[in-house]
Scaffold this active site. Structure first.
Site, PDB file in Angstrom:
ATOM      1  N   ASP A   1     -60.279 -89.573  51.352  1.00  6.06           N
ATOM      2  CA  ASP A   1     -61.663 -89.146  51.102  1.00  6.06           C
ATOM      3  C   ASP A   1     -62.591 -90.352  51.008  1.00  6.06           C
ATOM      4  O   ASP A   1     -63.266 -90.566  50.015  1.00  6.06           O
ATOM      5  CB  ASP A   1     -61.719 -88.310  49.810  1.00  6.06           C
ATOM      6  CG  ASP A   1     -61.046 -89.023  48.642  1.00  6.06           C
ATOM      7  OD1 ASP A   1     -60.585 -90.179  48.823  1.00  6.06           O
ATOM      8  OD2 ASP A   1     -60.967 -88.434  47.550  1.00  6.06           O
ATOM      9  N   GLU A   2     -62.614 -91.135  52.053  1.00  5.76           N
ATOM     10  CA  GLU A   2     -63.445 -92.335  52.073  1.00  5.76           C
ATOM     11  C   GLU A   2     -64.055 -92.475  53.467  1.00  5.76           C
ATOM     12  O   GLU A   2     -65.172 -92.088  53.687  1.00  5.76           O
ATOM     13  CB  GLU A   2     -62.612 -93.559  51.690  1.00  5.76           C
ATOM     14  CG  GLU A   2     -63.435 -94.628  51.039  1.00  5.76           C
ATOM     15  CD  GLU A   2     -62.613 -95.561  50.142  1.00  5.76           C
ATOM     16  OE1 GLU A   2     -63.104 -96.643  49.880  1.00  5.76           O
ATOM     17  OE2 GLU A   2     -61.500 -95.203  49.715  1.00  5.76           O
TER      18      GLU A   2
ATOM     19  N   TRP B   1     -68.610-109.123  51.358  1.00  6.27           N
ATOM     20  CA  TRP B   1     -68.922-107.794  51.878  1.00  6.27           C
ATOM     21  C   TRP B   1     -70.348-107.831  52.450  1.00  6.27           C
ATOM     22  O   TRP B   1     -70.559-107.610  53.626  1.00  6.27           O
ATOM     23  CB  TRP B   1     -68.763-106.740  50.772  1.00  6.27           C
ATOM     24  CG  TRP B   1     -67.372-106.156  50.727  1.00  6.27           C
ATOM     25  CD1 TRP B   1     -67.027-104.876  51.060  1.00  6.27           C
ATOM     26  CD2 TRP B   1     -66.148-106.807  50.371  1.00  6.27           C
ATOM     27  NE1 TRP B   1     -65.669-104.707  50.943  1.00  6.27           N
ATOM     28  CE2 TRP B   1     -65.107-105.864  50.519  1.00  6.27           C
ATOM     29  CE3 TRP B   1     -65.808-108.085  49.972  1.00  6.27           C
ATOM     30  CZ2 TRP B   1     -63.767-106.168  50.258  1.00  6.27           C
ATOM     31  CZ3 TRP B   1     -64.473-108.397  49.704  1.00  6.27           C
ATOM     32  CH2 TRP B   1     -63.482-107.450  49.853  1.00  6.27           C
TER      33      TRP B   1
ATOM     34  N   GLU C   1     -53.141-100.943  54.793  1.00  4.37           N
ATOM     35  CA  GLU C   1     -54.102-101.516  53.838  1.00  4.37           C
ATOM     36  C   GLU C   1     -53.419-102.549  52.936  1.00  4.37           C
ATOM     37  O   GLU C   1     -53.988-103.592  52.644  1.00  4.37           O
ATOM     38  CB  GLU C   1     -54.672-100.381  52.986  1.00  4.37           C
ATOM     39  CG  GLU C   1     -55.644-100.825  51.910  1.00  4.37           C
ATOM     40  CD  GLU C   1     -56.312 -99.647  51.222  1.00  4.37           C
ATOM     41  OE1 GLU C   1     -55.710 -98.553  51.220  1.00  4.37           O
ATOM     42  OE2 GLU C   1     -57.422 -99.814  50.695  1.00  4.37           O
TER      43      GLU C   1
END
Ligand code: BGC
Length: 903
Positions: free
Chosen positions: A470-471, A539, A750
């Site tokens: 859910d990302e 980021w 990941e």
């Protein structure tokens, strides 16, 4: 004399660009010539509004220039909704003249958003904004007076849409209109529908779903990030044979109904009840008397833009490899590949059969179906059959990340029938593949395939972190670490161009860059980090690194100019954060995310946050200075040079001891310090030596996370420790790139240990098996192992750098190929029978600087001839490393004995 030819003309990176609002498009072309050392001397472009070029609207005449990419249109102002044709002719330095290229075209859409005449409409019952109502169907019949010569649809939705004309689905695009920062930039698509129409009665149908706009997004289960109400906007423009035009628009005369798709969500899948189908709903003559009204929705037009990105398409069909019956009694299909897209069924099903498909990436230790890592995403597709004919179905408005599909609700089918009844449709932004890498180690070739599959699965209109849980969000850090690798594997210029404009649109007033683009996290207070701005070093730096990478790889100076304010705003933001303006030592950071030196129960690696933040600050300022150079902003060049020097001084004061030891003894700290040029001379040597020691003492294992990993091998190779870099790559025990390969991975994980050696999993809460970040090693494989690189002083591979770093016998061959903006480049080496051979391909209108490590003059041949006086080869120099030479376009085959290496 041999021919000089032109091929692969592009306008704004595409061969057939249907529907753009770009007012100054840029052209590019590739020269083809068998003759070595061909350079373009001059070009001529013609643009016309008819394919016969009888009356060109723009003719450059002969222009003396070697520019063959990013050449701007300078003719009269373009008109909306017009097809333009262009062709090119070139001359080379040998006096040869090419024929005119074949004519290519591009077509404008609405150049101003004020040209839209249609109304946004929404079904009456959706106007209140209930959560996830069934997918709406909208329709309208219309009539064409006479035969037509052409027809276009321009359409978009607040939600996701697809169009039907007279019962046929229009186009091959999926998940339209794509995902952007909708408040600021909302794409519409253009379709050529000439073939779908007929004189007399016709009908249009639209399916309208939630998607990213109104649907659930993010892990907090929130929906309606952009609005609570779905709506659609469409214009059909037809041109009759007599030249007149007529337009049909969405307006309140359209009717609406609920269709067979009872539920659809990006994360959760779809529920389709074929018994609720309304045959003929998008055809003329259908009785829509009991359909509901639609009403006009109050949505703006000013943010509408023509499609910028490659559309999402089905690019490959996989067939399941086997049926698995698990110990706990489930029946699964194994697609043989962790893929992203959807399953299509093709089966005879009796009425009322309720088929449930669930999707998962891996099986657990016992071989059972495992969905823990999906968190709240259901990835569940249900189909209820109506018993009429063969049921062929795949979800319309959802995508899943999976290798295994659990099938429930089907009984009595044999394994063979199951295998034949389903296929996997791979979906992603349909970028053209541009790169290939392979070498003598099959495990590395699997790693390369995993990187490519990771890119495919996560380039679904935005660069997502992962495609399953859910990302599925455009995490900036992940995009930044992977972009250079991405630009090898695929043509990503329109993809990242679009995303960067969204980044700029979503950048906050203070210059900070949200964690994810499009930014849906700020809307929710629950996501705020205790009052901190949701931004982080490494980021937010995507704002600077990504435009610069696009500039390097594609020569896209325009994008650099467009993003310049955004890049500057990010740097100015950082400058206001620290205790002093040269250190960034405050605020929240993800740090070396997932670094293995993290404290127990933490995701944040051991490298000090302020060291990471300050080093990325320096890197961004350096890029900004270089950008100011490119854009000719001399005042700002001085300003940013000065700022960079101060940051480097502050970095050294803070993080380097007077004797040159780096204060933070982590691999990542050393990697960043070297990568971003923060120490010099002996300190640099020491830092490199100590990094090498850290890796060797860790038995050739890395400890780096998201931030250090992408650069680790680059800096080792650049500082004399290439052998260590190769050993890291070839390492197959945990943690390493090959560990997941040895566990059977078909995508990049990941976590280094997503599945641990004992078969147990990393915790459910964050464990994706399709995360491209660690795939950033691909960049080093292309550039260093195979040796295909560019001289960054001239962008887009105008000056190619061929410099393979061989593998000391650990690999016996490596080869890379890249379809660059100028044409195909190849660097391919093999060591066999005591010789090393390097084959190189250099496209016309470029040149190369080639380094042949270990070669000696008298012993080097090119295609069997001694190196003296070989056509195409310029300056040759011998030094301790080997031979350096320059070469013009052409293919070359260098060869030299391996024993000359042992000097
Ligand atoms: C994502 C990452 C992202 C990170 C932020 C995760 O949930 O999947 O890849 O960069 O959050 O640290």
């Amino acid at each position: 004399m041999s021919e000089l030819e032109l091929e692969q003309l592009v306008c704004e990176y595409r061969t057939e660009l249907l529907g753009t609002d770009c007012v100054i498009p840029r052209f590019g072309w590739k020269l083809r010539s068998e003759k070595r050392n061909t350079r373009q001397q001059a070009y001529r472009i013609q643009v016309a509004d008819a394919a016969d070029f009888s009356r060109p609207i723009w003719d450059t005449g002969r222009i003396e220039s070697d520019h063959s990419i990013q050449v701007e249109y300078e003719g009269p102002a373009l008109l909306s909704r017009t097809r333009y044709y262009y062709r090119v002719q070139v001359w080379d330095q040998f006096g040869r003249q090419s024929q005119w290229s074949t004519a290519e075209w591009w077509e404008t859409a609405f150049l101003e958003s004020s040209e839209w005449k249609a109304s946004w409409i929404t079904p009456l019952d959706n106007a209140t904004g209930t959560v996830s109502p069934p997918v709406s169907m909208l329709r309208r019949a219309f009539s064409l007076k006479t035969a037509i010569t052409s027809a276009r649809i321009y359409a978009t939705a607040a939600g996701l849409y697809e169009i039907y004309l007279n019962g046929s689905r229009v186009g091959e695009e999926w998940l339209t209109p794509g995902w952007t920062s909708y408040q600021h930039r909302h794409q519409y698509q253009t379709y050529d529908v000439t073939e779908y129409l007929r004189e007399g009665s016709n009908a249009l149908g639209i399916q309208l779903a939630d998607g990213w706009y109104t649907g659930r997004l993010g892990w907090d289960k929130q929906s309606g990030h952009y609005g609570k109400q779905r709506a659609v906007l469409l214009e059909l423009h037809v041109r009759y044979e007599d030249g007149s035009e007529e337009t049909f628009c969405t307006d309140a005369s359209w009717k609406a109904a609920e269709g067979p798709i009872l539920f659809s969500g990006i994360y959760d899948g779809e529920l389709y009840d074929a018994r609720k189908e309304q045959p003929g709903w998008s055809e003329d003559g259908f009785d829509d008397l009991d359909w509901q009204e639609t009403i006009v929705a109050k949505l703006p037009y000013s943010q509408l833009i023509a499609q910028e990105n490659w559309p999402v398409r089905v690019t490959e069909i996989l067939t399941p490899q086997q049926v698995i019956h698990t110990p706990s009694g489930d029946t699964l299909l194994d697609m043989g590949q962790n893929m992203v897209g959807r399953v299509r069924l093709n089966l005879h099903l009796s009425a009322g059969t309720h088929l449930i498909l669930q999707h998962a990436e891996v099986l657990d230790r016992e071989g059972n179906f495992y969905t823990g890592n999906l968190r709240s995403a259901k990835q569940r597709v249900e189909y209820i059959a109506n018993g009429e004919g063969v049921a062929t179905f795949a979800s319309f408005f959802s995508f899943q990340g999976f290798r295994y599909v659990k099938i429930e609700g089907l009984s009595g089918l044999t394994d063979t029938q199951l295998l034949q009844g389903f296929t996997g449709e791979v979906m992603h932004s349909a970028m053209a593949p541009t790169g290939q890498f392979q070498c003598s180690d099959e495990r590395i070739n699997q790693l390369q395939r995993n990187i490519v599959w990771g890119q495919r699965g996560n380039f679904i209109d935005v660069p997502t972190d992962c495609p399953q849980r859910d990302e599925r969000l455009g995490w900036t850090g992940d995009a930044q670490v992977f972009i250079r690798t991405a630009a090898f594997n695929y043509q990503v210029a329109p993809f990242f161009g679009k995303w960067l404009r969204d980044l700029e649109a979503d950048q906050r007033l203070d210059g900070s860059v949200p964690f994810v683009i499009p930014n849906i996290l700020d809307n929710n207070a629950a996501n705020a980090n205790e009052g901190q701005t949701n931004t982080s070093a490494a980021w937010g730096d995507a704002a600077v690194i990504c435009p610069w990478t696009q500039y390097l790889c594609y020569g896209d100076e325009r994008l650099l100019g467009e993003q310049y304010d955004s890049m500057k705003a990010w740097v100015e933001y950082i400058r206001r954060q620290g205790d002093n303006e040269y250190l960034w030592n405050t605020g929240f950071h993800f740090g070396d995310w997932l670094g293995l030196d993290a404290k127990e129960n933490s995701y944040i690696g051991a490298t000090p946050l302020d060291l990471i933040a300050t080093s990325f600050y320096a890197n961004s300022v350096r890029i900004l200075r270089d950008t100011a150079v490119v854009l000719g902003k001399s005042h700002e060049v001085r300003h940013f040079s000065e700022l960079l020097n101060r940051i480097i001084e502050a970095f050294r004061r803070e993080f380097v001891t007077p004797t040159g030891r780096l204060a933070a003894p982590t691999q990542t700290a050393h990697v960043l310090t070297l990568m971003f040029g923060l120490v010099e001379g002996q300190d640099r040597e020491r830092t490199a030596r100590e990094l090498n020691d850290l890796v060797v003492n860790n038995k050739y294992h890395l400890t780096t996370g998201f931030v250090g990993t992408p650069y680790l091998c680059l800096v080792l190779s650049d500082h004399g420790y290439h052998d260590t870099a190769v050993r890291l790559l070839l390492q197959d025990s945990y943690p390493s790139w090959l560990y997941s390969v040895s566990q059977g991975a078909t995508t990049i994980w990941e976590h280094w240990d997503g599945i641990k050696p004992d078969g147990t999993f990393w915790s459910d809460d964050m464990n994706s098996y399709n995360h491209y970040a660690y795939g950033a090693i691909g960049d080093w494989m292309y550039r260093y192992l195979a040796g295909l690189d560019m001289d960054e002083k001239e962008t887009a591979y105008k000056t190619i750098r061929i410099y393979p770093r061989f593998a000391g016998g650990r690999l016996t061959s490596a080869s890379a190929r890249l379809e660059s903006p100028y044409g195909a480049i190849e660097s391919s080496w093999i060591e066999e029978e005591g010789r090393r051979t390097l084959e190189v391909q250099i496209p016309a209108n470029t040149s190369a600087r080639i380094t042949l490590s270990g070669a000696k003059l008298g012993r080097l041949t090119e295609s069997g001839n001694p190196l003296t006086d070989v056509e195409g080869i310029g300056a040759v120099q011998e030094n301790v490393e080997g031979i350096q030479l320059t070469a013009g376009s052409g293919t070359y085959r260098f060869s030299y004995p391996l024993e000359s290496l042992e000097v």
